[in-house]
Design a protein around this motif. Structure first.
Motif, PDB file in Angstrom:
ATOM      1  N   LEU A  70      80.243  42.882  43.096  1.00  0.00           N
ATOM      2  CA  LEU A  70      79.510  43.963  43.751  1.00  0.00           C
ATOM      3  C   LEU A  70      80.292  45.265  43.630  1.00  0.00           C
ATOM      4  O   LEU A  70      79.718  46.334  43.380  1.00  0.00           O
ATOM      5  CB  LEU A  70      79.266  43.624  45.223  1.00  0.00           C
ATOM      6  CG  LEU A  70      78.364  44.605  45.976  1.00  0.00           C
ATOM      7  CD1 LEU A  70      76.901  44.389  45.601  1.00  0.00           C
ATOM      8  CD2 LEU A  70      78.537  44.443  47.487  1.00  0.00           C
ATOM      9  N   THR A 110      73.420  37.097  49.782  1.00  0.00           N
ATOM     10  CA  THR A 110      73.182  38.079  48.718  1.00  0.00           C
ATOM     11  C   THR A 110      73.691  39.435  49.168  1.00  0.00           C
ATOM     12  O   THR A 110      73.481  39.843  50.310  1.00  0.00           O
ATOM     13  CB  THR A 110      71.674  38.180  48.392  1.00  0.00           C
ATOM     14  OG1 THR A 110      71.258  37.001  47.714  1.00  0.00           O
ATOM     15  CG2 THR A 110      71.375  39.387  47.501  1.00  0.00           C
ATOM     16  N   THR A 145      81.995  37.082  44.468  1.00  0.00           N
ATOM     17  CA  THR A 145      80.740  37.750  44.795  1.00  0.00           C
ATOM     18  C   THR A 145      80.981  39.198  45.203  1.00  0.00           C
ATOM     19  O   THR A 145      80.302  40.120  44.731  1.00  0.00           O
ATOM     20  CB  THR A 145      80.027  37.014  45.950  1.00  0.00           C
ATOM     21  OG1 THR A 145      79.886  35.627  45.604  1.00  0.00           O
ATOM     22  CG2 THR A 145      78.655  37.603  46.207  1.00  0.00           C
ATOM     23  N   TRP A 181      75.233  37.148  39.485  1.00  0.00           N
ATOM     24  CA  TRP A 181      75.139  38.588  39.730  1.00  0.00           C
ATOM     25  C   TRP A 181      74.513  39.254  38.508  1.00  0.00           C
ATOM     26  O   TRP A 181      74.693  38.798  37.389  1.00  0.00           O
ATOM     27  CB  TRP A 181      76.519  39.197  40.025  1.00  0.00           C
ATOM     28  CG  TRP A 181      77.671  38.459  39.399  1.00  0.00           C
ATOM     29  CD1 TRP A 181      78.349  37.380  39.914  1.00  0.00           C
ATOM     30  CD2 TRP A 181      78.272  38.709  38.115  1.00  0.00           C
ATOM     31  NE1 TRP A 181      79.326  36.957  39.042  1.00  0.00           N
ATOM     32  CE2 TRP A 181      79.316  37.758  37.940  1.00  0.00           C
ATOM     33  CE3 TRP A 181      78.044  39.652  37.123  1.00  0.00           C
ATOM     34  CZ2 TRP A 181      80.109  37.714  36.798  1.00  0.00           C
ATOM     35  CZ3 TRP A 181      78.836  39.621  35.974  1.00  0.00           C
ATOM     36  CH2 TRP A 181      79.861  38.647  35.845  1.00  0.00           C
ATOM     37  N   THR A 212      72.562  43.280  42.277  1.00  0.00           N
ATOM     38  CA  THR A 212      72.806  42.292  43.321  1.00  0.00           C
ATOM     39  C   THR A 212      73.870  41.299  42.889  1.00  0.00           C
ATOM     40  O   THR A 212      74.058  41.033  41.699  1.00  0.00           O
ATOM     41  CB  THR A 212      71.525  41.514  43.674  1.00  0.00           C
ATOM     42  OG1 THR A 212      70.914  41.042  42.472  1.00  0.00           O
ATOM     43  CG2 THR A 212      70.542  42.386  44.436  1.00  0.00           C
ATOM     44  N   SER A 213      74.547  40.746  43.881  1.00  0.00           N
ATOM     45  CA  SER A 213      75.577  39.727  43.653  1.00  0.00           C
ATOM     46  C   SER A 213      75.377  38.636  44.701  1.00  0.00           C
ATOM     47  O   SER A 213      75.250  38.931  45.888  1.00  0.00           O
ATOM     48  CB  SER A 213      76.969  40.356  43.777  1.00  0.00           C
ATOM     49  OG  SER A 213      77.980  39.424  43.457  1.00  0.00           O
ATOM     50  N   HIS A 214      75.351  37.378  44.247  1.00  0.00           N
ATOM     51  CA  HIS A 214      74.966  36.271  45.118  1.00  0.00           C
ATOM     52  C   HIS A 214      76.063  35.217  45.230  1.00  0.00           C
ATOM     53  O   HIS A 214      76.586  34.762  44.203  1.00  0.00           O
ATOM     54  CB  HIS A 214      73.698  35.585  44.594  1.00  0.00           C
ATOM     55  CG  HIS A 214      72.642  36.522  44.117  1.00  0.00           C
ATOM     56  ND1 HIS A 214      71.862  37.270  44.981  1.00  0.00           N
ATOM     57  CD2 HIS A 214      72.246  36.858  42.860  1.00  0.00           C
ATOM     58  CE1 HIS A 214      71.015  38.010  44.270  1.00  0.00           C
ATOM     59  NE2 HIS A 214      71.237  37.780  42.984  1.00  0.00           N
ATOM     60  N   THR A 261      78.485  31.437  41.885  1.00  0.00           N
ATOM     61  CA  THR A 261      78.004  32.797  42.123  1.00  0.00           C
ATOM     62  C   THR A 261      77.126  33.220  40.953  1.00  0.00           C
ATOM     63  O   THR A 261      77.252  32.688  39.841  1.00  0.00           O
ATOM     64  CB  THR A 261      79.138  33.837  42.262  1.00  0.00           C
ATOM     65  OG1 THR A 261      79.610  34.213  40.952  1.00  0.00           O
ATOM     66  CG2 THR A 261      80.298  33.300  43.087  1.00  0.00           C
TER      67      THR A 261
END
Length: 489
Positions: free
Chosen positions: A179, A211, A175, A259, A228-230, A257
């Motif tokens: 990002l 997030t 994650t 993103w 965004t990256s989750h 994950t």
């Protein structure tokens, strides 16, 4: 030919200026379907370069591309409660097909977690099958009520990465890594500086454990969530029975994950770099880096100048193949259009460099290079034109990032701000405000209701203030964390 009527100045009406630039620079146009857009070749050319750069970056980090269906069974979205609650208001649903009512409605994908993790569950049996590092380039549909070209449309293009891992720590590392990839791209290619950090629970992706976001400041001092990256935890794995046999022999749920970034980045590029003359494209993303405008009066001069201009195009093309600069050159040889009109046309479209060349220039074996970002002119020898163009493009790329970063910092407020002053800023010129937050969801909601400002991120360490805030911006109680507050698109 572009309309030569002047653009609405940014200071007068930023929103009107933005729409005019997008339309008149021929990046996009309104589609017959309300809320949708047509991406025109100049806009799609920027997206293509974004795609190529990001795709290389994804593959360098071990990801592979795949494609999953546009249509998702409605029951799939129902399996993850937070997810369906978050996306239900935006869902477009197909109820009929082939002239008949469907046994089960199908949702046009607003995002693909559900369909992808249902497939991952078929493909993963053992820890040896992990990690799965997938990406897809696709379109999605979200039934937005208030739309704006590139920034928010019913349908948009994006990439969505989806991965499955054996442990939480591996998923968390993925994650954060992605990002970082987004930040590298936005700053290195888009010349758009970003603040990275974690979203609050109120702002995180529906169904995510955590997030993280890249937040950029636009020239009206509003924030744009650019990517965004989750870390999805095991929420979707449990919903779709995505399990694997661990090395110890136990059955465990995978960690996921996701993103993504989208064509919204083109809107961010416009609002970060554009000026009152139109678009300004960072050289690394410009479909055309250099436009050549020939200057002549007579037919004889035209023939001579155009012959030399074609020779320059051929030379730079050959030079390009020996250089990582990869020059992309266009010769504007349209007849019957004055040079001044051509200058206006290409400035509106944001081409980074212009080469003006006429008979006197040829006599002196020189040309005039004009930068789009500063409009500065430089006389250069035609013998070393390739080197001059390459050096200037690198300088422009670096300078555009520096200017954008300096502007962001000049419009950022750290420390010593009370809530009344904060409200004045949000209702007026806007700003990135770094201030304390007590961690209360009630305080966060009240600020949003009263000012339309939100916590964009809880900034990563490198972006935090030298002295940590001690009190909450809203209630004045003890701060538990520093937050970046701003109004956003």
């Amino acid at each position: 030919m572009a309309d030569e009527k002047k653009l609405t100045p940014r200071a007068q009406d930023f929103s009107a200026w933005y729409n005019e630039v997008v339309l008149r620079a021929e990046l996009a146009d309104y589609a017959p379907v309300r809320g949708c857009m047509v991406i025109r070749p100049d806009g799609y050319g920027i997206w293509e370069r974004m795609q190529r750069a990001l795709d290389d970056m994804f593959k360098a980090t071990g990801h592979v591309n795949a494609y999953f269906p546009l249509l998702i069974p409605e029951s799939f979205l129902q399996k993850e409660a937070e997810h369906v609650e978050g996306f239900a208001p935006e869902a477009a649903v197909v109820t009929h097909g082939g002239g008949k009512k469907l046994d089960e409605p199908l949702v046009i994908r607003p995002t693909s977690e559900t369909i992808i993790y249902s497939m991952f569950a078929k493909w993963v049996q053992s820890y040896r099958d992990l990690p799965l590092l997938y990406n897809q380039w696709a379109n999605v549909v979200r039934w937005e009520m208030r739309t704006r070209l590139f920034l928010r449309t019913l349908e948009f293009l994006w990439q969505e990465g989806h991965t499955a891992h054996a442990t939480h720590d591996e998923a968390q590392a993925e994650t954060r890594r992605m990002l970082g990839v987004y930040r590298d791209f936005m700053e290195g290619w888009m010349a758009m500086p970003v603040i990275t950090g974690q979203k609050t629970d109120a702002e995180k992706f529906a169904g995510a454990l955590r997030t993280y976001s890249c937040e950029a400041m636009m020239q009206d001092n509003r924030a744009l969530q650019a990517g965004t990256s989750h870390n999805l935890g095991q929420n979707f794995a449990k919903a779709f029975d995505l399990r694997f046999q661990s090395e110890a022999g136990a059955m465990e749920y995978a960690w996921n994950t996701s993103w993504g970034v989208s064509t919204r980045m083109i809107g961010g590029l416009v609002m970060t770099h554009g000026d009152d003359n139109g678009l300004r494209i960072p050289p690394m993303l410009a479909p055309t880096e250099l436009v050549i405008v020939p200057i002549y009066r007579t037919d004889d001069e035209r023939a001579r100048v155009l012959e030399a201009a074609h020779r320059i195009v051929d030379t730079l093309g050959a030079w390009e193949r020996r250089s990582p600069a990869r020059l992309r050159v266009h010769l504007d040889d349209r007849h019957g259009i004055k040079p001044g009109a051509k200058y206006y046309h290409w400035e509106l479209k944001g081409i980074p460099l212009r080469l003006e060349i006429g008979p006197r220039d040829l006599d002196a074996n020189q040309g005039v290079l004009v930068r789009r970002d500063t409009r500065a002119k430089q006389v250069v020898s035609l013998d070393t034109l390739g080197e001059h163009v390459s050096d200037l493009l690198h300088t422009i790329q670096d300078d555009m990032l520096t200017v954008a970063r300096d502007r962001r910092e000049a419009n950022s407020v750290r420390g010593g701000i009370d809530y009344d002053r904060f409200r004045e800023l949000m209702e007026g010129q806007g700003a990135f405000v770094y201030a304390g937050w007590c961690g209360s969801a009630a305080c966060e909601a009240q600020v949003k209701e009263e000012t339309k400002a939100t916590i964009r991120v809880l900034p990563d360490e490198e972006f935090r203030s030298a002295e940590a805030p001690t009190s909450c911006l809203k209630c004045g109680g003890a701060a538990t964390v520093e937050a970046l507050w701003a109004r956003a698109y």
